[in-house]
Scaffold this motif. Structure first.
Motif, PDB file in Angstrom:
ATOM      1  N   ALA A  54      39.539  36.172  35.098  1.00 51.92           N
ATOM      2  CA  ALA A  54      40.135  35.090  35.885  1.00 51.92           C
ATOM      3  C   ALA A  54      40.270  33.830  35.044  1.00 51.92           C
ATOM      4  O   ALA A  54      41.286  33.116  35.122  1.00 51.92           O
ATOM      5  CB  ALA A  54      39.282  34.815  37.131  1.00 51.92           C
ATOM      6  N   ARG A  92      43.134  42.109  42.689  1.00 48.11           N
ATOM      7  CA  ARG A  92      44.188  41.167  43.085  1.00 48.11           C
ATOM      8  C   ARG A  92      45.365  41.887  43.728  1.00 48.11           C
ATOM      9  O   ARG A  92      46.019  41.327  44.624  1.00 48.11           O
ATOM     10  CB  ARG A  92      44.659  40.366  41.871  1.00 48.11           C
ATOM     11  N   TYR A 136      39.963  43.682  37.592  1.00 49.95           N
ATOM     12  CA  TYR A 136      40.404  42.382  38.117  1.00 49.95           C
ATOM     13  C   TYR A 136      41.829  42.476  38.677  1.00 49.95           C
ATOM     14  O   TYR A 136      42.115  42.002  39.788  1.00 49.95           O
ATOM     15  CB  TYR A 136      40.318  41.342  36.996  1.00 49.95           C
ATOM     16  N   GLU A 166      44.195  33.286  34.402  1.00 48.96           N
ATOM     17  CA  GLU A 166      44.641  32.243  35.325  1.00 48.96           C
ATOM     18  C   GLU A 166      44.490  30.839  34.744  1.00 48.96           C
ATOM     19  O   GLU A 166      44.857  29.868  35.398  1.00 48.96           O
ATOM     20  CB  GLU A 166      43.864  32.331  36.637  1.00 48.96           C
ATOM     21  N   LEU A 198      37.196  37.739  44.884  1.00 47.02           N
ATOM     22  CA  LEU A 198      37.786  39.049  44.636  1.00 47.02           C
ATOM     23  C   LEU A 198      36.787  40.184  44.853  1.00 47.02           C
ATOM     24  O   LEU A 198      37.176  41.283  45.270  1.00 47.02           O
ATOM     25  CB  LEU A 198      38.329  39.105  43.205  1.00 47.02           C
ATOM     26  N   LEU A 258      34.049  39.330  37.413  1.00 45.43           N
ATOM     27  CA  LEU A 258      35.493  39.180  37.192  1.00 45.43           C
ATOM     28  C   LEU A 258      35.863  37.747  36.836  1.00 45.43           C
ATOM     29  O   LEU A 258      37.049  37.410  36.809  1.00 45.43           O
ATOM     30  CB  LEU A 258      36.268  39.631  38.437  1.00 45.43           C
ATOM     31  N   ALA A 259      34.864  36.916  36.562  1.00 48.57           N
ATOM     32  CA  ALA A 259      35.154  35.526  36.204  1.00 48.57           C
ATOM     33  C   ALA A 259      35.819  35.427  34.841  1.00 48.57           C
ATOM     34  O   ALA A 259      36.662  34.553  34.616  1.00 48.57           O
ATOM     35  CB  ALA A 259      33.865  34.700  36.230  1.00 48.57           C
ATOM     36  N   ARG A 265      36.576  32.347  41.971  1.00 47.03           N
ATOM     37  CA  ARG A 265      37.633  33.350  42.091  1.00 47.03           C
ATOM     38  C   ARG A 265      37.032  34.755  42.026  1.00 47.03           C
ATOM     39  O   ARG A 265      37.421  35.658  42.770  1.00 47.03           O
ATOM     40  CB  ARG A 265      38.657  33.178  40.975  1.00 47.03           C
ATOM     41  N   SER A 266      36.069  34.948  41.134  1.00 43.60           N
ATOM     42  CA  SER A 266      35.425  36.251  41.027  1.00 43.60           C
ATOM     43  C   SER A 266      34.685  36.600  42.315  1.00 43.60           C
ATOM     44  O   SER A 266      34.755  37.738  42.803  1.00 43.60           O
ATOM     45  CB  SER A 266      34.457  36.258  39.842  1.00 43.60           C
ATOM     46  N   GLN A 296      41.830  29.113  34.337  1.00 50.56           N
ATOM     47  CA  GLN A 296      40.973  28.345  35.225  1.00 50.56           C
ATOM     48  C   GLN A 296      39.812  27.728  34.453  1.00 50.56           C
ATOM     49  O   GLN A 296      39.530  28.098  33.324  1.00 50.56           O
ATOM     50  CB  GLN A 296      40.420  29.256  36.326  1.00 50.56           C
ATOM     51  N   SER A 322      46.561  42.633  29.511  1.00 51.45           N
ATOM     52  CA  SER A 322      47.483  42.058  30.492  1.00 51.45           C
ATOM     53  C   SER A 322      48.933  42.289  30.085  1.00 51.45           C
ATOM     54  O   SER A 322      49.794  42.534  30.949  1.00 51.45           O
ATOM     55  CB  SER A 322      47.210  40.563  30.652  1.00 51.45           C
ATOM     56  N   SER A 351      36.718  29.757  38.009  1.00 48.89           N
ATOM     57  CA  SER A 351      36.806  31.187  37.707  1.00 48.89           C
ATOM     58  C   SER A 351      35.653  31.952  38.360  1.00 48.89           C
ATOM     59  O   SER A 351      35.833  33.093  38.808  1.00 48.89           O
ATOM     60  CB  SER A 351      36.794  31.408  36.200  1.00 48.89           C
TER      61      SER A 351
END
Length: 432
Positions: free
Chosen positions: A300, A406, A402, A304, A318, A296-297, A314-315, A306, A214, A311
């Motif tokens: 996330a 996004r 991921y 994030e 996405l 993708l959890a 969220r996955s 989360q 990241s 999470s």
């Protein structure tokens, strides 16, 4: 450019008081609805007599420059490249001098780090993972090497102290049935422990490398200590997430094969076996479908901050509508990582076999199977080197996938550009 009647370069209209005969297009002396005097002020004597008496009818001539007459449309802009205003820079596009001499399409997106800030292709995701490893090799390889060494040391110790004894028992021709079943149970437990240790190492490596990747997207360096401080609050939740996903997968498989097992126990015979196979295949398909939706959890949860359930949701959001794309990219990354690991591990396995005797051949033909410490150590070195390379690739692809999802769904590229300090990125985008 040649000036022609009815066309003029932008801004080339003569200023007030400009004399005729100077630069600028010629214009007729008459105007709609006006009379032509013989001699006009500022003109030589007899100038008006040089104009033909057969002039166009009124209201059909307009001045090449200046405001159009009422009821008339303005003249179209001059043709050719380079005319008109260029679009303002927005979203990483535009900017003075970036278009060349014509409309050749937008320039490349901003790239403060290892990927351009736009939707990514498959090759760009894989290249981004490799570029992260190259650009931050000290941090990336340091994390991967540390985790791989610690994991492999535990694996080698378990294999040397426990698995060798079970192999000797299984290969003993005089072993009783009870001893054989006990040895097979111990073997399954040992392999389960080895898988759990490998999973723990993978989770820790993924947590730390997620932070590194990241930062690499933003073009910012990060040390191992910074990566650990950032990832440490979420590591416990990441273990919980992995455990929950495994529990879901095993639960689905158990539910799928349970009817066939019950039929077999009740005396169904072949029907029970067929039902078990079909149920197992269906359960595997359902498990794979769910695991890709939850794939993708992990990023996330880490990026994030989360919780576990959030999470996972969220996955699902996405991945929705992109299941096959996510599945294909992750399958390709897994195949590449497996090939790289095999290329590294196989030579070490043959080298270990050469130094330790016929450990591999004895294990295959049933005449041996007791792995010597020399074999375990040399093959373990190969496993460490392979894991050191495959950990960053697997974690990097997951994180970049991921981020790509996004960007496609939530315009994350605008936030990344602002975080990276890209000037003017998205300033003209509505709602930015």
């Amino acid at each position: 450019m040649n000036d022609t009647p009815g066309w003029a370069s932008p801004g080339s209209a003569p200023s007030d008081g400009q004399e005729p005969g100077k630069s600028g297009p010629d214009r007729p002396a008459d105007r709609p609805g006006s009379e032509q005097p013989a001699d006009r002020p500022g003109q030589p004597q007899g100038h008006g007599s040089k104009w033909s008496k057969e002039q166009p009818p009124p209201a059909q001539w307009s001045a090449p420059t200046g405001a159009p007459a009422p009821g008339q449309a303005p003249p179209p802009p001059p043709p050719g490249p380079g005319w008109g205003n260029r679009p303002p820079a927005a979203g990483g596009y535009g900017g003075h001098g970036s278009w060349g001499g014509g409309w050749g399409g937008p320039p490349p997106a901003a790239k403060p780090g290892v990927i351009p800030l736009r939707p990514l292709g498959v090759g760009e995701i894989l290249d981004g993972a490799v570029s992260t490893m190259r650009a931050y090799w000290r941090t990336v390889l340091g994390i991967a090497l540390t985790v791989a060494v610690l994991t492999e040391v535990v694996v080698v110790l378990l294999q040397g102290f426990f698995l060798n004894d079970t192999f000797d028992t299984i290969n003993d021709p005089n072993v009783t049935f009870d001893e054989l079943m006990r040895a097979m149970g111990d073997t399954m437990i040992s392999y389960g422990v080895l898988s759990l240790i490998s999973l723990i190492g993978t989770v820790i490596a993924t947590a730390l490398l997620t932070t590194v990747t990241s930062r690499a997207v933003l073009g910012r360096p990060v040390t191992t200590g910074e990566a650990w401080r950032d990832a440490r609050p979420q590591v416990g939740k990441l273990f919980g997430l992995i455990f929950l996903l495994l529990l879901i997968a095993f639960g689905i498989v158990a539910v799928g094969v349970l009817p066939g097992i019950l039929v077999t126990v009740a005396g169904g015979g072949g029907a029970g076996a067929a039902l078990t196979v079909l149920g197992g295949l269906g359960a595997v398909v359902v498990s794979l479908w769910l695991m890709i939706r939850f794939s993708l959890a992990s990023p996330a949860l880490m990026l994030e901050k989360q919780g576990i359930v959030k999470s996972m949701s969220r996955s699902v959001k996405l991945v929705r509508g992109s299941w096959w794309r996510v599945f294909g990219i992750q399958l390709l990354a897994m195949v590449i990582a497996s090939i790289v690991a095999s290329i590294i591990a196989i030579p070490f396995a043959f080298l270990a076999d050469a130094f330790s005797g016929d450990s591999v051949s004895g294990l295959l033909d049933g005449t041996g199977g007791s792995l010597s410490w020399t074999f375990l150590i040399i093959s373990g070195i190969g496993s460490v080197i392979g894991s050191m390379i495959t950990f960053p690739i697997s974690a990097g692809v997951t994180v970049l996938l991921y981020i790509d999802q996004r960007i496609r769904r939530e315009a994350l590229d605008l936030e990344l550009a602002r975080a990276a300090g890209v000037q003017g990125y998205g300033t003209d985008t509505p709602g930015s």
